[in-house]
Design an enzyme around this catalytic site. Structure first.
Site, short mmCIF file in Angstrom:
data_model
loop_
_atom_site.label_atom_id
_atom_site.label_comp_id
_atom_site.label_asym_id
_atom_site.label_seq_id
_atom_site.Cartn_x
_atom_site.Cartn_y
_atom_site.Cartn_z
N ARG A 192 0.87 -1.18 0.00
CA ARG A 192 0.00 0.00 0.00
C ARG A 192 0.90 1.23 0.00
NH1 ARG A 192 -1.97 -3.57 3.95
NH2 ARG A 192 -4.08 -4.35 3.57
N LYS A 200 -2.29 -2.83 7.76
CA LYS A 200 -3.47 -2.44 8.51
C LYS A 200 -3.58 -3.28 9.79
CE LYS A 200 -6.40 -0.68 4.78
NZ LYS A 200 -7.69 -0.84 4.07
N HIS A 246 -2.50 2.68 -5.71
CA HIS A 246 -3.17 1.41 -5.40
C HIS A 246 -3.35 0.56 -6.66
CE1 HIS A 246 -4.64 -0.26 -1.68
NE2 HIS A 246 -5.65 -0.84 -2.31
N ARG A 287 -0.77 -1.99 -6.85
CA ARG A 287 -1.08 -3.10 -5.94
C ARG A 287 -2.07 -4.06 -6.60
NH1 ARG A 287 -1.27 -4.58 -0.39
NH2 ARG A 287 -3.35 -5.07 0.44
N HIS A 328 -4.13 -9.29 3.49
CA HIS A 328 -5.57 -9.29 3.72
C HIS A 328 -5.91 -10.24 4.86
CE1 HIS A 328 -6.53 -7.96 -0.70
NE2 HIS A 328 -6.24 -6.95 0.09
N TYR A 345 -9.74 -10.16 -7.09
CA TYR A 345 -8.71 -10.25 -8.13
C TYR A 345 -8.92 -11.44 -9.05
CZ TYR A 345 -6.51 -6.64 -5.39
OH TYR A 345 -6.28 -5.47 -4.73
#
Length: 295
Positions: free
Chosen positions: A146, A170, A241, A244, A267, A276
């Protein structure tokens, strides 16, 4: 009302331990909500009911706000009013009667090989900023970081001799990401030839620096990439992004399994990664339509 919002943001920082970026997002959403409330003469949160919330969401929708942005607003308001109810600031929670809109099925933009090559070729390699920017592009595509992870990358996070990068994502989740030789070559060039010049005899723990020798900002990376996309004549909505997204999609197209991509992207839920697979299938469909004689 503003004091209660300030108390809530402090609660998110101290009690919940949220990142500065997350708190800024909540702050921006609540700031927009406050503007609406003041324009409609509300003076306290206890006077707000479900119809006020619905009218506000309709106002934002009619103002052109994207569906996913409205979904984020609902999430912000839901958590804020839960906080107010928990600490007895209000008697009734108006969000209990508000359903969260379903997410749109918008697929993220992805660069094909030709577009990626064009984008990488735009930074001017004859000056320090061009070398830095090419290194940023290569690092984003090679690792799927990110942009917030990229700008916070520290020298201690680089393990280039092992083709690895360490990052904090995150939820303060640490992960180790492989990095390819092409990106490593650019990183070494930047670290040896450019970064010392940008530092100007100062010190910094961060990898990517601006012209003043300080940590480069997310906004600066965003603007740089937007500018290079225009020069490259790429007609897609490309942001940091997007690299990514491209990283993940290219991995799947070349045979990587979904669990591996989930780990590389950091994730927590594999359903987030599954988008994806749809992007990859859409790419196959486009290629079929383009090249099959009967398509």
């Amino acid at each position: 009302m503003q004091d209660q919002i300030n108390d809530y943001l402090h609660y998110l920082l101290v009690e919940r331990g949220l990142s500065n970026n997350s708190i800024k997002s909540y702050q921006q959403d609540l700031k927009q909500f406050m503007v609406y409330l003041k324009d409609n003469h509300y003076e306290e949160f206890s006077s707000i009911d479900q119809y006020t919330i619905l009218s506000y969401l309709e106002f934002e929708k009619n103002s052109g706000k994207a569906r996913n942005s409205v979904i984020r607003l609902v999430s912000t308001l839901r958590k804020f009013f839960q906080y107010l109810k928990r600490f007895n600031k209000i008697k009734e929670n108006p969000m209990n009667r508000i359903d969260t809109p379903k997410k749109g099925s918008h697929l993220p933009a992805v660069l094909n090989d030709n577009e990626l090559s064009k984008l990488m070729s735009i930074p001017d390699f004859n000056n320090k900023y061009g070398i830095r920017d090419r290194t940023i592009l290569e690092t984003l595509y090679a690792t799927g970081l990110r942009v917030s992870e990229l700008v916070n990358l520290k020298l201690a996070d680089l393990h280039l001799e092992m083709n690895l990068i360490q990052t904090i994502g995150k939820g303060d989740k640490e992960r180790i990401v492989p990095i390819d030789d092409v990106a490593i070559n650019w990183l070494n060039k930047y670290l040896n030839q450019v970064r010392p010049v940008l530092l100007k005899n100062r010190t910094s723990k961060y990898v990517f620096l601006n012209a003043h020798g300080s940590k480069i900002s997310r906004q600066s990376v965003w603007k740089k990439i937007k500018g290079y996309v225009v020069i490259a004549d790429i007609h897609k909505d490309v942001t940091p992004h997007t690299l990514r997204h491209t990283f993940a999609t290219h991995l799947l197209e070349n045979g990587a399994d979904l669990r591996t991509v989930q780990e590389l992207l950091g994730h927590s839920d594999i359903s987030t990664t599954q988008i994806y697979t749809h992007v990859s299938q859409e790419h196959l469909r486009q290629e079929y339509q383009k090249y099959h004689p009967r398509a």
